[in-house]
Design an enzyme around this catalytic site. Structure first.
Site, PDB file in Angstrom:
ATOM      1  N   SER A  90       3.125   2.199  -3.324  1.00  0.00           N
ATOM      2  CA  SER A  90       4.196   3.185  -3.333  1.00  0.00           C
ATOM      3  C   SER A  90       3.621   4.606  -3.255  1.00  0.00           C
ATOM      4  O   SER A  90       2.930   4.934  -2.295  1.00  0.00           O
ATOM      5  CB  SER A  90       5.083   2.982  -4.560  1.00  0.00           C
ATOM      6  OG  SER A  90       6.292   3.699  -4.427  1.00  0.00           O
ATOM      7  N   ASP A 128       3.473  -1.119   0.528  1.00  0.00           N
ATOM      8  CA  ASP A 128       4.794  -0.498   0.681  1.00  0.00           C
ATOM      9  C   ASP A 128       4.756   0.983   0.308  1.00  0.00           C
ATOM     10  O   ASP A 128       5.376   1.414  -0.680  1.00  0.00           O
ATOM     11  CB  ASP A 128       5.854  -1.214  -0.151  1.00  0.00           C
ATOM     12  CG  ASP A 128       7.248  -1.079   0.469  1.00  0.00           C
ATOM     13  OD1 ASP A 128       7.326  -0.880   1.692  1.00  0.00           O
ATOM     14  OD2 ASP A 128       8.242  -1.162  -0.262  1.00  0.00           O
ATOM     15  N   HIS A 152      10.291  -4.153  -3.169  1.00  0.00           N
ATOM     16  CA  HIS A 152       9.267  -3.111  -3.095  1.00  0.00           C
ATOM     17  C   HIS A 152       7.896  -3.667  -3.475  1.00  0.00           C
ATOM     18  O   HIS A 152       6.885  -3.376  -2.822  1.00  0.00           O
ATOM     19  CB  HIS A 152       9.673  -1.966  -4.032  1.00  0.00           C
ATOM     20  CG  HIS A 152       8.940  -0.684  -3.814  1.00  0.00           C
ATOM     21  ND1 HIS A 152       8.463  -0.272  -2.592  1.00  0.00           N
ATOM     22  CD2 HIS A 152       8.597   0.311  -4.703  1.00  0.00           C
ATOM     23  CE1 HIS A 152       7.879   0.911  -2.724  1.00  0.00           C
ATOM     24  NE2 HIS A 152       7.933   1.268  -3.985  1.00  0.00           N
TER      25      HIS A 152
END
Length: 522
Positions: free
Chosen positions: A166, A192, A277
């Site tokens: 992230s 991600d 996610h």
């Protein structure tokens, strides 16, 4: 509905804060730089922990930059490669379990390895736009650590692999940007990478291929069916993987939000979002621990073309392995992503099959009205609904993609059937109505000449033909089995011969010429 309202409010708040942050971006950066010059608290808020074993931060050993004795205390081995794990934004200030699962998987797979965990929670446990800005500081901290190890321990940057999740993915990119071309980091993996505040910005302001000698990224929540995007959609590396199109992942359901909110309160909202996610993390862990279950992805212009079965080619580096064992090939600036399907749980690997069907009388694409099942030497699949997408208008070739969760072995037969999901009046409009010699209309039917299957994993192609005639007449609610063609290794009937067969059965117009050798190719 209250839970759904909560989730939308949550993301709307993020976007509002992001917009405000962009409006004051210059002031914020100047403030951050000023704080760095005057008082260095931001630097020391990032800590470095050597992972030895265990699943808690307390089980790790603290390494303090510029204090060589801490390296000895933590058993840092100068001859081993270095992997650094960088977490992302946090809503509760806790170090998540996946960090230690990934660290353990790395040690299990490689054994002789230094694994560091970056703890930047004081900077990440902030409103999202602030945490996004702080990712630059984290990148600087990591770069300073690496430069110190290079100077004191002769660490080669080729032996450095940063894995960021992230916001941590962009922090890894910022770290890599501090090194000149001659000393670029060996590899950066983005799990991600975050989308808000980074989508569409210039390369220096996000993770990019310039940040390491090889950059790979796995996109698992770049967009969802309800429009929420947590991860970044654009390509950011030399190899960008989009499992299931980079959308919401199998096994992750938005309807779970009700149960999660009931069980965990408001924390159930991010828990639901995290499923997709964090799928990038678990796919990477799978690649470390399940080497016999390699997940192959295929280069394609977009997920729609991939779902049509148009992109299962491995020639000229058009396919690659997702995860740790990715082949470090550069595609000369090709911005196309690598697409694949996965299962809902570990092991995530599935087998991809390209379906090509030569249909003589279908005039429009039909969705979810045709199903296919595959039979092999090691088992058979269930029926899968397929969308017949017209690939070659001139020869009526339709293609689709099927992902099977288990190895079928050598393919021996294909079963095709109409599922009856659409009413027959709709089919009547979509299928050419053939007239009998007496002038009456024949019963609606699908006329199939032959089927070709190509396995993405093996790259093998197999031809399947009707068992009794050159063409098969498939009627509503009927099922037909197609067996391996007897002369599969040779070119099929010539265009002229096949056309004569069809004309003789009054199944095609003279103007509809069939190019069978075009059907032979990808």
């Amino acid at each position: 509905m209250k839970a759904i309202t909560t989730i939308f409010s949550f993301f709307i708040l993020i976007q509002i804060e992001a917009a405000k942050a962009e409006g004051n971006a210059t002031d914020h950066v100047e403030e951050l730089e000023l704080e760095n010059e005057v008082k260095l608290p931001l630097v020391v808020k990032t800590t470095f922990h050597m992972h030895l074993e265990g699943s808690l931060l307390e089980d790790t050993c603290l390494i303090k930059p510029f204090q060589p004795d801490t390296l000895d205390m933590c058993n840092y081995n100068t001859s081993n490669p270095l992997v650094i794990i960088i977490h992302g934004w946090t809503m509760n200030g806790k170090m998540e379990e996946w960090v230690f699962k990934l660290a353990s998987a790395l040690k299990t797979r490689l054994e002789h390895l230094n694994v560091l965990i970056i703890d930047w929670r004081p900077l990440a446990f902030q409103p999202y736009p602030t945490a996004a800005k702080n990712a630059r500081q984290v990148g600087l901290d990591v770069a300073n650590l690496l430069m110190w190890l290079e100077e004191t321990m002769q660490l080669s940057m080729d032996k450095v692999h940063l894995i960021g999740y992230s916001l941590g993915a962009h922090a890894a990119g910022f770290a890599g940007s501090h090194f000149p071309k001659a000393k670029k980091l060996g590899r950066i993996t983005g799990l991600d990478p975050a989308g808000p505040n980074f989508e569409g910005v210039p390369a220096p302001d996000r993770l990019s291929p310039d940040d390491a000698k090889f950059v790979d990224a796995i996109h698992t929540f770049a967009k969802s069916s309800i429009g929420i995007a947590v991860g970044i959609r654009q390509t950011v590396g030399h190899a960008d993987f989009y499992p299931n199109g980079g959308y919401f992942q199998p096994g992750c359901h938005m309807t779970d939000i009700y149960n999660n909110v009931y069980q965990y309160g408001l924390e159930g909202v991010p828990k639901t979002i995290k499923c997709a996610h964090q799928r990038a993390i678990h796919l990477f862990i799978d690649s470390l621990l399940k080497q016999d279950q390699e997940m192959i992805a295929y280069r394609c212009r977009d997920d729609r073309a991939f779902d049509q079965g148009l992109c299962l080619d491995c020639r000229k580096d058009r396919c690659n392995t997702l995860g740790y064992d990715v082949r470090k090939v550069h595609t000369g600036g090709n911005s196309k992503g690598l697409y694949l399907k996965t299962g809902p749980q570990t092991p995530f690997k599935v087998y991809h099959y390209q379906i090509k069907i030569l249909v003589m009388n279908l005039i429009e694409r039909v969705k979810d009205s045709v199903s296919i099942a595959l039979t092999g030497s090691e088992g058979e699949s269930q029926y899968f609904p397929i969308t017949l997408s017209l690939e070659h208008p001139e020869n009526k070739t339709y293609s689709s993609l099927v992902a099977v969760g288990s190895m079928l072995g050598e393919l021996r037969a294909v079963r095709l059937r109409w599922t009856g999901k659409e009413d027959w009046s709709s089919w009547w409009r979509r299928v050419t109505t053939m007239m009998s010699r007496g002038g009456g209309a024949n019963e609606t039917e699908l006329i199939v000449s032959k089927i070709r299957l190509k396995c993405g994993e093996s790259q093998e192609k197999k031809w399947f033909c009707g068992q009794t005639a050159a063409v098969t007449h498939l009627k509503p609610s009927q099922e037909h089995e197609f067996a391996r063609c007897q002369h599969a290794s040779k070119k099929k009937r010539s265009s002229r011969h096949l056309q004569e067969t069809i004309r003789g059965q009054q199944l095609a117009k003279p103007s509809h010429r069939i190019k069978t050798d075009q059907f032979e190719t990808d």
